[in-house]
Design an enzyme around this catalytic site. Structure first.
Site, short mmCIF file in Angstrom:
data_model
loop_
_atom_site.label_atom_id
_atom_site.label_comp_id
_atom_site.label_asym_id
_atom_site.label_seq_id
_atom_site.Cartn_x
_atom_site.Cartn_y
_atom_site.Cartn_z
N ASN A 177 44.83 39.22 35.57
CA ASN A 177 45.91 38.29 35.89
C ASN A 177 46.58 38.64 37.22
O ASN A 177 46.88 37.77 38.05
CB ASN A 177 46.95 38.30 34.77
CG ASN A 177 46.80 37.10 33.84
OD1 ASN A 177 46.17 36.12 34.17
ND2 ASN A 177 47.38 37.20 32.66
N ASP A 186 43.71 32.42 32.58
CA ASP A 186 43.55 31.36 31.58
C ASP A 186 42.08 30.99 31.42
O ASP A 186 41.61 30.73 30.30
CB ASP A 186 44.34 30.12 31.99
CG ASP A 186 45.84 30.32 31.85
OD1 ASP A 186 46.27 31.32 31.24
OD2 ASP A 186 46.60 29.47 32.37
N GLU A 212 45.89 38.44 25.08
CA GLU A 212 44.45 38.57 25.30
C GLU A 212 43.73 38.95 24.02
O GLU A 212 42.59 39.38 24.03
CB GLU A 212 44.18 39.63 26.39
CG GLU A 212 44.16 41.07 25.95
CD GLU A 212 45.52 41.62 25.50
OE1 GLU A 212 45.54 42.78 25.07
OE2 GLU A 212 46.55 40.91 25.59
#
Length: 297
Positions: A177, A186, A212
């Site tokens: 991320n 995503d 996650e």
């Protein structure tokens, strides 16, 4: 449409809280002899036609027995209450209605028909379905969420259903991320969710339970069978090297398996501990709960 005094009295009681409903009157066999204009929206006859459709003509095939029973019970003098059913309108769109029927009685107490109030519940059902989706689904992956997962695990425990719980955690997800951006993160989640759907059995229940983290309920499998199933997921993901957006990197996941038994807390604790061990041993691997055979991915 014209009603007798007795019909009007029954009607008043049924319409005490609404003036926008469809009103219909049937004969003893269920044929509609009078109806308000809104009935035409369902593609049926216009009010005032000499011959009306049967009540069941308004109802889709699979719901006809339900409505037929409601009409029969009303004719027998029972207060049936509201009955919900789907109908197909003249625009061929499936819509939901509810109907309430009461018998019309002659002076000697014998029924000569039924009076019905029918109202659309399409909007309420749509709102209910949206609420269900918002409450129990993960909007990004389309999987069930943690709330639904907990409920399903509790059900399996209460039913004493044999099976296993698997936990998956995408490795270094926070780094992905930070380095590539949230949109890529995503994408990683959706790629992994799709992989789980593709590789797991149709009876397995997949949920996203955290950022996650994914949980899979595997009904009616032994720990050895669950290990084989989940090991394939871990190794396939590592070999996939599927691009996410414009980024190319190897995705891996750590996983654990625990038998579903004793309680929700016990099952989760054993699976969480095995997942911790998988991460501590270097990630990209599968670990069985303590006391079971260890396996690498």
């Amino acid at each position: 449409m014209n009603f007798t005094f007795q019909e009007s009295s029954v009607l008043y009681g049924m319409l005490a809280e609404s003036t926008t409903d469809v009103i219909l009157k049937t004969d003893p066999n269920g044929f509609i002899v009078h109806a308000t204009a809104a009935l035409a929206d369902l593609g049926e006859r216009e009010p005032g036609s000499p011959v009306g459709p049967h009540l069941l003509d308004l109802v889709v095939a699979e719901a006809r027995p339900l409505v037929a029973r409601a009409h029969a019970r009303a004719m027998a003098g029972e207060d049936v209450g509201w009955v919900e059913f789907p109908a197909i309108g003249r625009d061929n769109r499936r819509r939901w209605f509810e109907i309430r029927l009461r018998a019309l009685l002659r002076h000697d107490g014998t029924p000569y028909g039924a009076l019905g109030v029918m109202r659309s519940v399409d909007e309420l059902r749509s709102l209910s379905e949206q609420l269900f989706t918002a409450t129990y689904s993960d909007p990004l992956t389309g999987l069930t969420n943690r709330t639904a997962f907990v409920s399903m695990l509790e059900h399996m425990l209460a039913a004493r259903m044999d099976g296993c719980l698997a936990l998956f955690s995408i490795d270094f997800f926070r780094t992905i991320n930070m380095q590539y951006g949230q949109s890529v993160g995503d994408g990683v989640l959706t790629v992994f969710a799709d992989l789980l759907r593709e590789m797991l059995r149709t009876e397995d229940i997949i949920s996203r339970i955290g950022s996650e983290r994914f949980a899979v309920l595997l009904p009616r499998v032994s720990p050895e069978e669950a290990e084989a199933i989940c090991r394939r997921v871990v190794t396939t993901l590592a070999d996939l090297k599927q691009p996410v957006g414009d980024s190319h990197f190897t995705m891996t996941a750590s996983a654990s398996v625990a038998r579903i038994e004793t309680s929700l807390d016990s099952t989760m604790e054993r699976a969480e501990m095995a997942l911790f061990v998988a991460k501590a041993k270097g990630r990209n691997r599968l670990e069985m709960e303590k006391g079971a055979r260890l396996a690498t991915g």
